[in-house]
Design a protein around this motif. Structure first.
Motif, PDB file in Angstrom:
ATOM      1  N   ILE A   1      -1.165   5.246 -41.927  1.00  0.00           N
ATOM      2  CA  ILE A   1      -0.251   6.035 -41.107  1.00  0.00           C
ATOM      3  C   ILE A   1       1.164   5.660 -41.519  1.00  0.00           C
ATOM      4  O   ILE A   1       1.529   4.495 -41.472  1.00  0.00           O
ATOM      5  N   GLU A   2       1.927   6.634 -41.965  1.00  0.00           N
ATOM      6  CA  GLU A   2       3.321   6.387 -42.292  1.00  0.00           C
ATOM      7  C   GLU A   2       4.163   6.762 -41.081  1.00  0.00           C
ATOM      8  O   GLU A   2       4.161   7.917 -40.649  1.00  0.00           O
ATOM      9  N   LEU A   3       4.857   5.786 -40.532  1.00  0.00           N
ATOM     10  CA  LEU A   3       5.652   6.013 -39.325  1.00  0.00           C
ATOM     11  C   LEU A   3       7.078   6.403 -39.693  1.00  0.00           C
ATOM     12  O   LEU A   3       7.677   5.822 -40.596  1.00  0.00           O
ATOM     13  N   SER A   4       7.603   7.387 -38.991  1.00  0.00           N
ATOM     14  CA  SER A   4       8.956   7.844 -39.278  1.00  0.00           C
ATOM     15  C   SER A   4      10.000   7.132 -38.434  1.00  0.00           C
ATOM     16  O   SER A   4      11.153   7.052 -38.815  1.00  0.00           O
ATOM     17  N   ALA A   5       9.612   6.615 -37.276  1.00  0.00           N
ATOM     18  CA  ALA A   5      10.542   5.952 -36.353  1.00  0.00           C
ATOM     19  C   ALA A   5      11.760   6.822 -36.093  1.00  0.00           C
ATOM     20  O   ALA A   5      12.892   6.379 -36.087  1.00  0.00           O
ATOM     21  N   THR A   6      11.521   8.106 -35.894  1.00  0.00           N
ATOM     22  CA  THR A   6      12.583   9.059 -35.606  1.00  0.00           C
ATOM     23  C   THR A   6      12.260   9.748 -34.281  1.00  0.00           C
ATOM     24  O   THR A   6      11.147  10.206 -34.076  1.00  0.00           O
ATOM     25  N   TYR A   7      13.235   9.813 -33.394  1.00  0.00           N
ATOM     26  CA  TYR A   7      13.034  10.397 -32.078  1.00  0.00           C
ATOM     27  C   TYR A   7      14.040  11.513 -31.850  1.00  0.00           C
ATOM     28  O   TYR A   7      15.234  11.330 -32.061  1.00  0.00           O
ATOM     29  N   GLU A   8      13.555  12.670 -31.414  1.00  0.00           N
ATOM     30  CA  GLU A   8      14.426  13.780 -31.042  1.00  0.00           C
ATOM     31  C   GLU A   8      14.641  13.684 -29.534  1.00  0.00           C
ATOM     32  O   GLU A   8      13.681  13.724 -28.762  1.00  0.00           O
ATOM     33  N   ILE A   9      15.887  13.547 -29.098  1.00  0.00           N
ATOM     34  CA  ILE A   9      16.208  13.336 -27.691  1.00  0.00           C
ATOM     35  C   ILE A   9      17.073  14.477 -27.191  1.00  0.00           C
ATOM     36  O   ILE A   9      18.015  14.887 -27.864  1.00  0.00           O
ATOM     37  N   SER A  10      16.729  14.998 -26.015  1.00  0.00           N
ATOM     38  CA  SER A  10      17.592  15.991 -25.368  1.00  0.00           C
ATOM     39  C   SER A  10      17.696  15.625 -23.890  1.00  0.00           C
ATOM     40  O   SER A  10      16.780  15.038 -23.315  1.00  0.00           O
ATOM     41  N   VAL A  11      18.831  15.957 -23.279  1.00  0.00           N
ATOM     42  CA  VAL A  11      19.050  15.635 -21.866  1.00  0.00           C
ATOM     43  C   VAL A  11      20.034  16.640 -21.268  1.00  0.00           C
ATOM     44  O   VAL A  11      20.902  17.165 -21.961  1.00  0.00           O
TER      45      VAL A  11
END
Length: 147
Positions: free
Chosen positions: A30-40
């Motif tokens: 599993i290649e992890l991207s460690a990227t999170y899309e955040i909206s608020v």
């Protein structure tokens, strides 16, 4: 930790975090991207909801130098970086001063570059909302969508 604020007192913040790594896999790797899309956005009874703020949170690798009384050595460490892309401008926050940031279109055309200064860099582009940009920070490249 992320902290949100609003000039209107008593609001409730409604946020969403999307992570491409959170899914089911059927492979031994599993290649992890460690990227999170955040909206608020902020909401309160009797008021219109605020505009939605969106950003991309990503881990990058950074070089640090540690000096001891007897030697100096370089080591690798992870750095948390916040990337926001609004109205044609892409801002990168959290990297060390001097780190190069380069922006490319999805087609690979260079759109601009700068170095982190005072903890951030902002690069203006001609990209419109919905366009994809490739943000290169050091050796790491991240795709972000212009809002």
């Amino acid at each position: 930790m992320l902290t949100f604020n609003c000039a209107t007192e008593g609001v409730v913040f409604v946020s969403e975090i999307k992570d491409a790594d959170i899914k089911q896999f059927y492979d031994e790797k599993i290649e992890l991207s460690a990227t999170y899309e955040i909206s608020v956005y902020a909401t309160k009874s009797g008021y219109d909801n605020s505009d939605v703020a969106a950003a991309t949170l990503v881990w990058t690798e950074a070089d640090f130098t540690v000096t001891t009384p007897t030697s100096a050595k370089a080591m690798r460490a992870n750095t948390l970086v916040l990337i926001s892309a609004h109205n044609g401008a892409i801002t990168v926050k959290g990297e060390l001063d001097g780190q190069a940031v380069t922006i490319y279109s999805a087609e690979g055309k260079l759109l601009g570059s700068d170095s982190i200064n005072g903890g951030q860099a902002t690069i203006n582009t001609t990209l419109e909302a919905g366009s994809i940009a490739i943000v290169k920070i050091g050796q790491r490249a991240v795709k972000v969508m212009m809002k």
